[in-house]
Design an enzyme around this catalytic site. Sequence first.
Site, PDB file in Angstrom:
ATOM      1  N   HIS A 104       0.867  -1.182   0.000  1.00  0.00           N
ATOM      2  CA  HIS A 104       0.000   0.000   0.000  1.00  0.00           C
ATOM      3  C   HIS A 104       0.905   1.234   0.000  1.00  0.00           C
ATOM      4  CE1 HIS A 104      -3.735  -2.083   1.915  1.00  0.00           C
ATOM      5  NE2 HIS A 104      -3.999  -1.786   0.653  1.00  0.00           N
ATOM      6  N   CYS A 118      -1.959   2.591   9.216  1.00  0.00           N
ATOM      7  CA  CYS A 118      -2.962   1.614   8.776  1.00  0.00           C
ATOM      8  C   CYS A 118      -4.101   1.467   9.789  1.00  0.00           C
ATOM      9  CB  CYS A 118      -2.320   0.239   8.574  1.00  0.00           C
ATOM     10  SG  CYS A 118      -1.237   0.171   7.145  1.00  0.00           S
TER      11      CYS A 118
END
Lengths: 414, 266
Positions: free
Chosen positions: B164, B260
């Site tokens: 990511h 996250c």
Amino acid sequence: MTPSQETVLLQGHIIDSLILAKVLDTIVMMGGTFDLQDVKIGATREAPSQARIVIRAPSSRALADILRAIQPHGAALEREADCRFESAPAAGILPEEFYATTHLPTQIRLDGEWVDVEGIEMDLAICVDPAKAQARTIPMGAVKAGDLIVTGREGIRVTPLARPAERDVFGFMESIVSSERPHQPVIADIAQRMQTLRERYRQGHPAAKVLCAGGPAIVHAGGRDVLTWLIEAGYIHVLFCGNALAAHDMEAALYGTSLGYGLTAGRSVPHGHEHHLRTINRIRAIGSIEQAVQSGLVTEGIMAACVRRNVKMVLAGTIRDDGPLPGVVTDSMQAQQAMREEVQGVGLALLVASTLHAIATGNLLPATVPTVCVDVNPSVPTKLADRGSFQAVGLVMDAASFLKELARTLGWRP
Amino acid sequence: MSRLLVCPPEFFQIDYEINPWMRRTNAVVPSRAVSQWQTLMTVLERDVGAGIERMPPVEGLPDLVFTANAGVVVGRRALVSRFRYPERQREEVYFERWFRGQGYEVLTLEKTHYFEGAGDLLGFPDTWFGGYRQRTDIRSFPTLSELFQREIIPLELIDGRFYHLDTCFCPLSGGELLYFPAAFDSYGLAAISERIPAERRIAVPEGEAIRFACNAVCVGKQVVIPAGCPHTMQSLHDRGYRTHAVELDEFMKSGGAAKCLTLALD
């Protein structure tokens, strides 16, 4: 392997992010080439840009590899539509929106599959048989009521010519016509092609025929003997001409004159102007050019060589013809159709000293056929070259000089 | 005040392997995970002064704790993610439900275009950067760009460990960028250099990048960063940031850390 192409769309902030550069680099690194067809830059910084990229690769497999590599970067296959077609409303009438062909290799999309159009020729329509997934070009006059004719522009793609592998005068992909250009190297390349094609023709390869379309100036200018030699030696397989070339060639055989001029003395002969009429009359009396040769009336020359070597001849008539000779097709559309049939399988075309036959033949040939146009009048090769970037070479020179130089390169000795 | 969406790690564990960090054999120690998460919340609320919005955890959805992947929120509009892996696609409905419950205008993308929320879309006030290839589909960016009227510069993520964008790229409030250059290709690095001058770029060494140094939360001049990244912390101090190191190794087993575990709501 045949070259393959596909169109992709790329959109988003593709310029500053170098995504477009990455995609184009990837195409080239993988052996493909591209055309950026239209790039729309976003009007503001926030607005996305868009690029339409035509990708070409040497094979369908290479193309698939490229598409797989660029797809993660957002290159999406342009949604292709099937081609549209409509029934011809009546014999000889095309649907209003009919697609007019070019002389470049063309494909149409039928049921999601790209199908090659057969019989590529410019300025025709495309007739489809969806059941057999086949398509071929069709002249307006040959259309029957109910024929399915491709309309619009969707689902049709035209492939620009790939640069030929041969590194000769045809490999430059440009149509240069120049009277200053040295002729010798050009003629040497043509001779080389003819050598190769003669061998391929003997071995039964497709597209190995050499076509010569010529005018009567070949005979007047003194090129008759060498053209005869080229035919006898198996270098020419199809001949397009008119009533005049055939008449003057046989006039020379029967009377030693061409349009009344003594070919050896170069002087007009008494009552010489009647010779070609008397020639035509004698051939008409005997029934055909073939019979004139076979009966021994005409023993030498271009026509005799063609008959003996079984060279296909199309004699197309014109409005000013005398006679004409038996075998001359006086209906222009029928002559056009006969020529169309004979250009199939041609791998090289020599258009020599005839505006009428040169332009007519040029129009019938796909752009993929290397073509040489020779004329003392530069406007003829120029006119042909103007039809687009096909493999054409124009030589501004006298027909007999050209043929002699060509034959000499191929082994003819005076 | 910055508000962050979080989800308690009650059901957090490793049930599947969808990135190189996840090993089912490398089990999460639940008590440690809960305590690390609680510490993170305390730091965010007390030290950083962020407002915390908690959404209820769901049994069987271990990665719901990683709320950064819920979607992207701009003002009162929330665009819900479309996860690449079926394991996480089941989270979409819960994130959507939470946004709707809070009165957000909920936007969705075409089903065929994956987009994993703020995990792959980060930016500065005028320019956003979008990570693609590992999880998010580059084709989602033109739609997002149009919806939010922002320029989005796509950056290809070339290293599976940095799957990511928020694992290797962290914009800071002062316009600086914390990033791990080797996670990008030369095109991406050139695009970054074009927008962020060298003096504002802080390259993280690999040893700290794999300690998730870039998976930091920046609120004003405060940066919450996983523990074990002294070099990065020093670079941040040099530029006037206060840093808060939090031990988050239980969450790193799943490939995530501070960033996250949060989603910026404002």
